[in-house]
Scaffold this motif. Sequence first.
Motif, PDB file in Angstrom:
ATOM      1  N   ILE A  16       0.834  -1.200   0.000  1.00 10.77           N
ATOM      2  CA  ILE A  16       0.000   0.000   0.000  1.00 10.77           C
ATOM      3  C   ILE A  16       0.870   1.251   0.000  1.00 10.77           C
ATOM      4  CG2 ILE A  16      -1.671   1.323   1.359  1.00 10.77           C
ATOM      5  CD1 ILE A  16      -2.831  -1.362   2.295  1.00 10.77           C
ATOM      6  N   GLU A  17       1.922   1.228   0.798  1.00 13.05           N
ATOM      7  CA  GLU A  17       2.826   2.378   0.885  1.00 13.05           C
ATOM      8  C   GLU A  17       3.472   2.686  -0.458  1.00 13.05           C
ATOM      9  OE1 GLU A  17       7.239   3.256   2.747  1.00 13.05           O
ATOM     10  OE2 GLU A  17       5.883   1.930   3.864  1.00 13.05           O
ATOM     11  N   ASN A  22       3.143   5.991  -5.918  1.00 16.77           N
ATOM     12  CA  ASN A  22       3.045   5.943  -7.379  1.00 16.77           C
ATOM     13  C   ASN A  22       4.008   4.968  -8.047  1.00 16.77           C
ATOM     14  OD1 ASN A  22       0.987   7.989  -7.494  1.00 16.77           O
ATOM     15  ND2 ASN A  22       2.597   9.495  -7.083  1.00 16.77           N
ATOM     16  N   TYR A  23       4.325   3.877  -7.361  1.00 17.87           N
ATOM     17  CA  TYR A  23       5.105   2.815  -7.979  1.00 17.87           C
ATOM     18  C   TYR A  23       4.177   1.919  -8.801  1.00 17.87           C
ATOM     19  CZ  TYR A  23       9.343   3.822  -5.281  1.00 17.87           C
ATOM     20  OH  TYR A  23      10.466   4.407  -4.757  1.00 17.87           O
ATOM     21  N   THR A  24       4.658   1.490  -9.955  1.00 13.51           N
ATOM     22  CA  THR A  24       3.886   0.558 -10.774  1.00 13.51           C
ATOM     23  C   THR A  24       4.056  -0.859 -10.234  1.00 13.51           C
ATOM     24  OG1 THR A  24       5.687   0.054 -12.307  1.00 13.51           O
ATOM     25  CG2 THR A  24       4.345   1.997 -12.789  1.00 13.51           C
ATOM     26  N   LEU A  25       3.213  -1.782 -10.701  1.00  9.63           N
ATOM     27  CA  LEU A  25       3.343  -3.174 -10.265  1.00  9.63           C
ATOM     28  C   LEU A  25       4.705  -3.750 -10.630  1.00  9.63           C
ATOM     29  CD1 LEU A  25      -0.149  -4.708 -11.120  1.00  9.63           C
ATOM     30  CD2 LEU A  25       0.783  -4.244  -8.858  1.00  9.63           C
ATOM     31  N   GLY A  26       5.171  -3.414 -11.836  1.00 14.02           N
ATOM     32  CA  GLY A  26       6.479  -3.901 -12.262  1.00 14.02           C
ATOM     33  C   GLY A  26       7.593  -3.435 -11.350  1.00 14.02           C
ATOM     34  N   ILE A  39       1.133  -9.103  -5.206  1.00 15.37           N
ATOM     35  CA  ILE A  39       1.132  -7.675  -4.893  1.00 15.37           C
ATOM     36  C   ILE A  39      -0.183  -7.033  -5.286  1.00 15.37           C
ATOM     37  CG2 ILE A  39       2.237  -5.457  -5.407  1.00 15.37           C
ATOM     38  CD1 ILE A  39       4.856  -7.054  -5.878  1.00 15.37           C
ATOM     39  N   TYR A  40      -0.660  -7.407  -6.472  1.00 19.77           N
ATOM     40  CA  TYR A  40      -1.910  -6.828  -6.984  1.00 19.77           C
ATOM     41  C   TYR A  40      -3.072  -7.071  -6.029  1.00 19.77           C
ATOM     42  CZ  TYR A  40      -5.924  -5.992 -10.012  1.00 19.77           C
ATOM     43  OH  TYR A  40      -7.108  -5.539 -10.526  1.00 19.77           O
ATOM     44  N   PHE A  41      -3.095  -8.217  -5.380  1.00 20.02           N
ATOM     45  CA  PHE A  41      -4.172  -8.556  -4.449  1.00 20.02           C
ATOM     46  C   PHE A  41      -4.330  -7.493  -3.370  1.00 20.02           C
ATOM     47  CE2 PHE A  41      -5.575 -10.512  -0.445  1.00 20.02           C
ATOM     48  CZ  PHE A  41      -6.807 -11.021  -0.837  1.00 20.02           C
ATOM     49  N   HIS A  42      -3.234  -6.890  -2.949  1.00 26.70           N
ATOM     50  CA  HIS A  42      -3.278  -5.919  -1.854  1.00 26.70           C
ATOM     51  C   HIS A  42      -3.520  -4.483  -2.320  1.00 26.70           C
ATOM     52  CE1 HIS A  42      -2.069  -8.949   1.033  1.00 26.70           C
ATOM     53  NE2 HIS A  42      -0.986  -9.252   0.322  1.00 26.70           N
ATOM     54  N   VAL A  43      -3.360  -4.225  -3.616  1.00 26.71           N
ATOM     55  CA  VAL A  43      -3.494  -2.833  -4.080  1.00 26.71           C
ATOM     56  C   VAL A  43      -4.598  -2.652  -5.113  1.00 26.71           C
ATOM     57  CG1 VAL A  43      -1.041  -2.421  -3.649  1.00 26.71           C
ATOM     58  CG2 VAL A  43      -1.798  -3.114  -5.939  1.00 26.71           C
ATOM     59  N   LYS A  44      -5.288  -3.743  -5.464  1.00 30.93           N
ATOM     60  CA  LYS A  44      -6.250  -3.667  -6.564  1.00 30.93           C
ATOM     61  C   LYS A  44      -7.386  -2.685  -6.317  1.00 30.93           C
ATOM     62  CE  LYS A  44      -8.771  -7.736  -4.863  1.00 30.93           C
ATOM     63  NZ  LYS A  44      -9.225  -9.106  -5.201  1.00 30.93           N
ATOM     64  N   ASN A  45      -7.729  -2.456  -5.049  1.00 25.75           N
ATOM     65  CA  ASN A  45      -8.846  -1.557  -4.746  1.00 25.75           C
ATOM     66  C   ASN A  45      -8.410  -0.119  -4.483  1.00 25.75           C
ATOM     67  OD1 ASN A  45     -10.830  -3.604  -4.943  1.00 25.75           O
ATOM     68  ND2 ASN A  45     -10.364  -4.303  -2.877  1.00 25.75           N
ATOM     69  N   LEU A  46      -7.118   0.122  -4.570  1.00 23.14           N
ATOM     70  CA  LEU A  46      -6.626   1.483  -4.346  1.00 23.14           C
ATOM     71  C   LEU A  46      -6.793   2.310  -5.617  1.00 23.14           C
ATOM     72  CD1 LEU A  46      -3.290   0.797  -2.411  1.00 23.14           C
ATOM     73  CD2 LEU A  46      -5.504   1.475  -1.455  1.00 23.14           C
ATOM     74  N   PRO A  47      -7.341   3.497  -5.526  1.00 26.63           N
ATOM     75  CA  PRO A  47      -7.489   4.337  -6.724  1.00 26.63           C
ATOM     76  C   PRO A  47      -6.128   4.784  -7.252  1.00 26.63           C
ATOM     77  CG  PRO A  47      -8.028   5.598  -4.753  1.00 26.63           C
ATOM     78  CD  PRO A  47      -7.850   4.171  -4.299  1.00 26.63           C
ATOM     79  N   LYS A  48      -5.994   4.834  -8.566  1.00 28.01           N
ATOM     80  CA  LYS A  48      -4.741   5.294  -9.173  1.00 28.01           C
ATOM     81  C   LYS A  48      -4.726   6.816  -9.197  1.00 28.01           C
ATOM     82  CE  LYS A  48      -4.127   1.351 -12.343  1.00 28.01           C
ATOM     83  NZ  LYS A  48      -5.368   0.627 -12.089  1.00 28.01           N
ATOM     84  N   SER A  49      -3.637   7.391  -8.749  1.00 28.08           N
ATOM     85  CA  SER A  49      -3.494   8.841  -8.785  1.00 28.08           C
ATOM     86  C   SER A  49      -3.261   9.298 -10.219  1.00 28.08           C
ATOM     87  CB  SER A  49      -2.315   9.285  -7.904  1.00 28.08           C
ATOM     88  OG  SER A  49      -1.086   8.864  -8.485  1.00 28.08           O
ATOM     89  N   GLU A  50      -3.440  10.583 -10.457  1.00 24.44           N
ATOM     90  CA  GLU A  50      -3.199  11.121 -11.789  1.00 24.44           C
ATOM     91  C   GLU A  50      -1.738  10.943 -12.193  1.00 24.44           C
ATOM     92  OE1 GLU A  50      -5.347  12.242 -14.044  1.00 24.44           O
ATOM     93  OE2 GLU A  50      -6.874  11.559 -12.623  1.00 24.44           O
ATOM     94  N   VAL A  51      -0.840  11.047 -11.204  1.00 27.08           N
ATOM     95  CA  VAL A  51       0.589  10.855 -11.476  1.00 27.08           C
ATOM     96  C   VAL A  51       0.855   9.434 -11.946  1.00 27.08           C
ATOM     97  CG1 VAL A  51       2.901  10.797 -10.448  1.00 27.08           C
ATOM     98  CG2 VAL A  51       1.312  12.633  -9.847  1.00 27.08           C
ATOM     99  N   LEU A  52       0.243   8.469 -11.254  1.00 22.93           N
ATOM    100  CA  LEU A  52       0.436   7.066 -11.626  1.00 22.93           C
ATOM    101  C   LEU A  52      -0.184   6.769 -12.986  1.00 22.93           C
ATOM    102  CD1 LEU A  52       1.438   4.259 -10.976  1.00 22.93           C
ATOM    103  CD2 LEU A  52      -0.665   3.848  -9.678  1.00 22.93           C
ATOM    104  N   ARG A  53      -1.375   7.320 -13.244  1.00 25.30           N
ATOM    105  CA  ARG A  53      -2.021   7.099 -14.539  1.00 25.30           C
ATOM    106  C   ARG A  53      -1.149   7.626 -15.684  1.00 25.30           C
ATOM    107  NH1 ARG A  53      -7.358   5.599 -14.313  1.00 25.30           N
ATOM    108  NH2 ARG A  53      -8.380   5.777 -12.277  1.00 25.30           N
TER     109      ARG A  53
END
Length: 294
Positions: A16-17, A22-26, A39-53
């Motif tokens: 989550i941290e 704004n780290y990608t899954l890779g 990893i995705y299991f723990h972050v899948k419900n977190l909204p992506k920030s504009e920076v990450l998008r």
Amino acid sequence: MLKLDMTKQEFKQKCIELRTQNYTLGEMVKILGRGKTTIYFHVKNLPKSEVLRAKLSQISRDKIISARGRVNKFGIVNQKGKSWLGRHPKEFTEWTASLVDLIAHTIFDGEINYSDVRYTNRSRALLENFREKMKLVYDYEPKRYKKYNEVITLAYNNVELARYVDIKKAELLNKITAFSKELKLSFLKAFFNDEGSVTFLGKKRAVRGYQHSLMILDLVKNLLVDFNIESKVDKKYFEIIVSRKENLVKFQKLINFSSGVRINGERSNSVWGRSLQKRDILASAINSYKLGLR
């Protein structure tokens, strides 16, 4: 320094941290040394920030750019907008009822992406119809993906085909109102096969068509007028409604639902409890007028 013997809770918090930073899954895979799925299991419900998008979009663009000019595994130099395998669509200039049907289905239950054309449905009749009609413009078979509730996606992975079909889609929408009645009927049949349903509850009898585009709904309404079929567009619920006996009879005679197109009788809220053909439900609704059900 990263702690290697983290507890499950510590690992979750670290995922989550990193995501909030704004780290990608890779990137997170490299940092945490764990699989992408874990990893995705723990972050899948977190909204992506504009920076990450923006970051993910740039990565996608870089991948496309890096692929151009390379020799692929088939020994062919990749070029932007060109098929790697040298597979090309069969172009046409004259519209037929079958071609209108094909391209119309890509507008409704279909999908045109940058590098593929897809059609998703649970009706075996409509899936086979699309596969057969696609042979008019493309000689190769699609990939099939099974989804939920017997829903299947046919995917034609070809960037040239996708571009060509997208051009023909725009052409069809621009010219359909000037086409012959035969071609207009083909468009309407594709629309109601993909988007249509029948309401027959007591005295309520109607054919409905659902579409997120009000432009498409207005277009369908105008085409129905050419056959003296009255309808109304409900802009709140994004649907077009054909009701009253005289309109339903004309609809049945001229358009109707194709044989094999059924409701999903297995749905928990199914009124019928059986996978009846939509054309049969419509026939029952029309026949009910003769029985005096007003």
